[in-house]
Design an enzyme around this catalytic site. Structure first.
Site, PDB file in Angstrom:
ATOM      1  N   CYS A 120     -37.175 -10.804  49.962  1.00 29.73           N
ATOM      2  CA  CYS A 120     -37.979 -10.608  48.725  1.00 29.73           C
ATOM      3  C   CYS A 120     -37.698 -11.257  47.630  1.00 29.73           C
ATOM      4  O   CYS A 120     -38.796 -11.726  46.350  1.00 29.73           O
ATOM      5  CB  CYS A 120     -38.385  -9.149  48.004  1.00 29.73           C
ATOM      6  SG  CYS A 120     -36.141  -8.850  46.787  1.00 29.73           S
ATOM      7  N   CYS A 169     -31.231 -15.848  28.544  1.00 31.72           N
ATOM      8  CA  CYS A 169     -31.312 -15.576  29.816  1.00 31.72           C
ATOM      9  C   CYS A 169     -30.722 -16.418  30.845  1.00 31.72           C
ATOM     10  O   CYS A 169     -30.798 -16.171  31.828  1.00 31.72           O
ATOM     11  CB  CYS A 169     -32.575 -15.031  30.561  1.00 31.72           C
ATOM     12  SG  CYS A 169     -33.722 -16.359  30.124  1.00 31.72           S
ATOM     13  N   GLN A 190     -38.121  -6.896  26.243  1.00 36.06           N
ATOM     14  CA  GLN A 190     -36.167  -6.818  27.350  1.00 36.06           C
ATOM     15  C   GLN A 190     -36.760  -5.754  28.231  1.00 36.06           C
ATOM     16  O   GLN A 190     -37.063  -4.325  28.041  1.00 36.06           O
ATOM     17  CB  GLN A 190     -35.484  -6.870  26.172  1.00 36.06           C
ATOM     18  CG  GLN A 190     -35.238  -7.829  24.908  1.00 36.06           C
ATOM     19  CD  GLN A 190     -34.716  -9.221  25.600  1.00 36.06           C
ATOM     20  OE1 GLN A 190     -34.385  -9.087  27.450  1.00 36.06           O
ATOM     21  NE2 GLN A 190     -34.478  -9.708  25.322  1.00 36.06           N
TER      22      GLN A 190
HETATM   23  N1  SAH Z   1     -36.046 -11.960  21.113  1.00 33.23           N
HETATM   24  C1  SAH Z   1     -37.270 -10.869  21.428  1.00 33.23           C
HETATM   25  C2  SAH Z   1     -38.260 -11.840  22.482  1.00 33.23           C
HETATM   26  C3  SAH Z   1     -37.099 -13.154  23.890  1.00 33.23           C
HETATM   27  S1  SAH Z   1     -37.823 -14.149  25.174  1.00 33.23           S
HETATM   28  C4  SAH Z   1     -36.673  -9.749  21.894  1.00 33.23           C
HETATM   29  O1  SAH Z   1     -35.925  -9.706  22.779  1.00 33.23           O
HETATM   30  O2  SAH Z   1     -37.589  -9.330  22.386  1.00 33.23           O
HETATM   31  C5  SAH Z   1     -38.136 -15.705  24.654  1.00 33.23           C
HETATM   32  C6  SAH Z   1     -39.216 -15.428  23.108  1.00 33.23           C
HETATM   33  O3  SAH Z   1     -40.289 -16.899  23.199  1.00 33.23           O
HETATM   34  C7  SAH Z   1     -40.924 -15.019  24.372  1.00 33.23           C
HETATM   35  O4  SAH Z   1     -41.396 -14.182  23.279  1.00 33.23           O
HETATM   36  C8  SAH Z   1     -41.671 -15.974  24.380  1.00 33.23           C
HETATM   37  O5  SAH Z   1     -43.548 -16.153  23.880  1.00 33.23           O
HETATM   38  C9  SAH Z   1     -41.158 -17.012  23.023  1.00 33.23           C
HETATM   39  N2  SAH Z   1     -41.269 -18.086  23.431  1.00 33.23           N
HETATM   40  C10 SAH Z   1     -41.893 -19.373  24.246  1.00 33.23           C
HETATM   41  N3  SAH Z   1     -41.436 -20.295  23.999  1.00 33.23           N
HETATM   42  C11 SAH Z   1     -42.212 -20.758  22.691  1.00 33.23           C
HETATM   43  C12 SAH Z   1     -41.438 -21.349  21.603  1.00 33.23           C
HETATM   44  N4  SAH Z   1     -41.577 -23.272  21.576  1.00 33.23           N
HETATM   45  N5  SAH Z   1     -41.719 -21.112  20.570  1.00 33.23           N
HETATM   46  C13 SAH Z   1     -41.100 -20.153  19.860  1.00 33.23           C
HETATM   47  N6  SAH Z   1     -41.044 -19.118  20.288  1.00 33.23           N
HETATM   48  C14 SAH Z   1     -41.184 -19.383  21.625  1.00 33.23           C
END
Ligand code: SAH
Length: 448
Positions: free
Chosen positions: A77, A405, A281
């Protein structure tokens, strides 16, 4: 060495994509689904100049790490990669991925702290996104795409999902059949229902159902009325319209069909609202451990904290009580709306949120003279990139906490920070995605 040769091979390491690695005839051989210590008979599938790919033909002597995979579609998968080894071996492998990334890609030698384990290996995901389709016999199927393909591998019981997701998905498929809702076919681009998307608040139990479709049609309302009357846990149901021929799952338009536009959950003691489009998350208790590490590294007491890539604001809000001021930046407008609401719902008055690209926002905030003491960055898999890193470093904050990540891009970005005077001092891997190849990393960078 040539294609279809059968060779004997001992696996000595794992790549960060969980392929086993061995050496034969001076060539590096990659073998998926093998384990360190395996003695194997391997069939060579593809030969390049210095490396080749093979598959297990026969296990001569199994690695002591091996366990019997407990999922019938394991290896098919594209989801899990480590169900054939013990969890202990998985943690060791993931800790090594992070060490390899920082030393080899970043050329860095921080202190590597022990990996933080996940408490639940089953049912830990709070989010499900399943493509739906029709098999050769005309049965409605849902599952996951096979690795590097868009062929749906049917999956009726993913062990990473909460049990209720299986029950809801089964019921949606039955109702789609009953109501003759057509299923989208990626090749012909005909049919309507594309994806089933479910999200469940870990502590609240609230569920959001999102049906991704090509067009809205009346029958979808009937389906949603039925399913929401049967599952009281579904407190929000939306239709997302995605008419495009694209890999992106969610389209732009969203129609609220039932209940509230978002679900609520609790994270690090804060009440959190999350819209379907906002990042959240996927493993809540593990994310709480991750945030605790980020807070420990950030030492936010009395400090101005800039939280870049903040999603629904969860990391910054977890430090709002200690910090003097929090400024969150995120590119998705729905997530920023959630972040503002989340601050308000928790009586947090020292947090503000900006909807913008992180690099661009950093540039503007610099020009405005913002002087954060701590910058938190939590970018998507592709990392911050050199341009954003350059702006971020110019703030001159005492510390930068990187949450990532993808250890490879984190190591690369830490390499950029290194050139600008920030030393990666501590790295801690956190296992949030057990049984898959993914691992989360928190890094403390100090201005030196
Ligand atoms: N810190 C948060 C989100 C992490 S995931 C948490 O722990 O839940 C990464 C985040 O970056 C996502 O919400 C995505 O929408 C945002 N993101 C992606 N590209 C970006 C950019 N160029 N500028 C600002 N945010 C961005």
């Amino acid at each position: 060495m040539k294609k279809n040769d059968i060779i004997e091979l001992e696996i000595t390491s794992l790549t960060n994509e969980c392929s086993g690695v061995g050496k034969a005839d001076g060539m590096v051989v990659f073998v998926p689904f093998s384990a360190i210590g395996d003695k194997l008979e391997v069939r060579i599938l593809k030969v390049n100049k210095t490396y080749c790919y093979g598959k297990i033909e026969r296990i001569i002597t199994p690695s002591p790490d091996r366990v019997t995979p407990d999922c019938s579609i394991y290896g098919k998968c594209g989801g899990c990669s480590l169900r054939h080894i013990s969890y202990e071996a998985e943690l060791k492998a993931k800790a090594q991925f992070v060490i390899d990334a920082f030393t080899r890609i970043g050329g860095l030698t921080p202190e590597f702290l022990p990996i933080v384990a996940n408490d639940r290996l089953y049912g830990y995901r709070n989010k499900l996104q399943m493509p739906v389709g029709v098999d050769k016999e005309g049965n409605i199927i849902s599952g996951f795409y096979a690795t590097h393909s868009h062929r749906i591998v049917p999956c009726d019981n993913c062990l990473l999902q909460p049990e209720i997701f299986k029950s809801i998905t089964d019921r949606i498929k039955a109702l789609a059949k009953e109501l003759r809702i057509s299923l989208y076919n990626e090749e012909t681009r005909k049919g309507n229902l594309r994806h089933i998307y479910l999200r469940k608040g870990h502590y609240s139990g609230e569920i959001c159902l999102c049906l991704v479709v090509k067009n809205n049609e009346k029958k979808l309302k009937t389906l949603i009325d039925k399913i929401t009357s049967e599952y009281k846990e579904i407190v929000s149901a939306v239709i997302n319209i995605n008419p495009k021929d694209t890999n992106v799952i969610l389209g732009e338009e969203e129609i609220l069909m039932y209940g509230k536009p978002e679900i609520t959950d609790t994270m690090c003691g804060n009440k959190i609202s999350i819209a379907p489009k906002a990042f959240y998350q996927v493993n809540t208790p593990a994310a709480e451990k991750l945030y605790a590490k980020a807070k420990e590294f950030a030492e936010p007491d009395g400090k101005i904290v800039l939280d870049l890539y903040c999603g629904a604001g969860t990391i910054g809000l977890s430090m709002a009580k200690q910090a003097k001021r929090i400024i969150g930046v995120e590119i998705i407008p729905e997530a920023i709306e959630n972040a503002k609401k989340n601050a308000e719902a928790n009586g947090i008055e020292n947090a503000e949120f900006i909807c913008a690209d992180a690099g661009k926002a950093a540039k503007i905030l610099l020009e405005k003279g913002l002087k954060p003491d701590v910058v938190i960055v939590d970018p998507p898999r592709k990392g911050c990139g050199e341009e954003a890193v350059n702006y971020i470093a110019q703030f001159g904050a005492e510390r930068i906490v990187m949450v990532s990540c993808n250890a490879a891009t984190a190591a690369r970005d830490c390499g950029y920070f290194d050139k600008l005077g920030y030393k990666a001092t501590k790295v801690v891997p956190v296992d949030m995605f057990s049984r898959t190849a993914h691992v989360e990393t928190v890094v403390l960078l100090i201005k030196g």
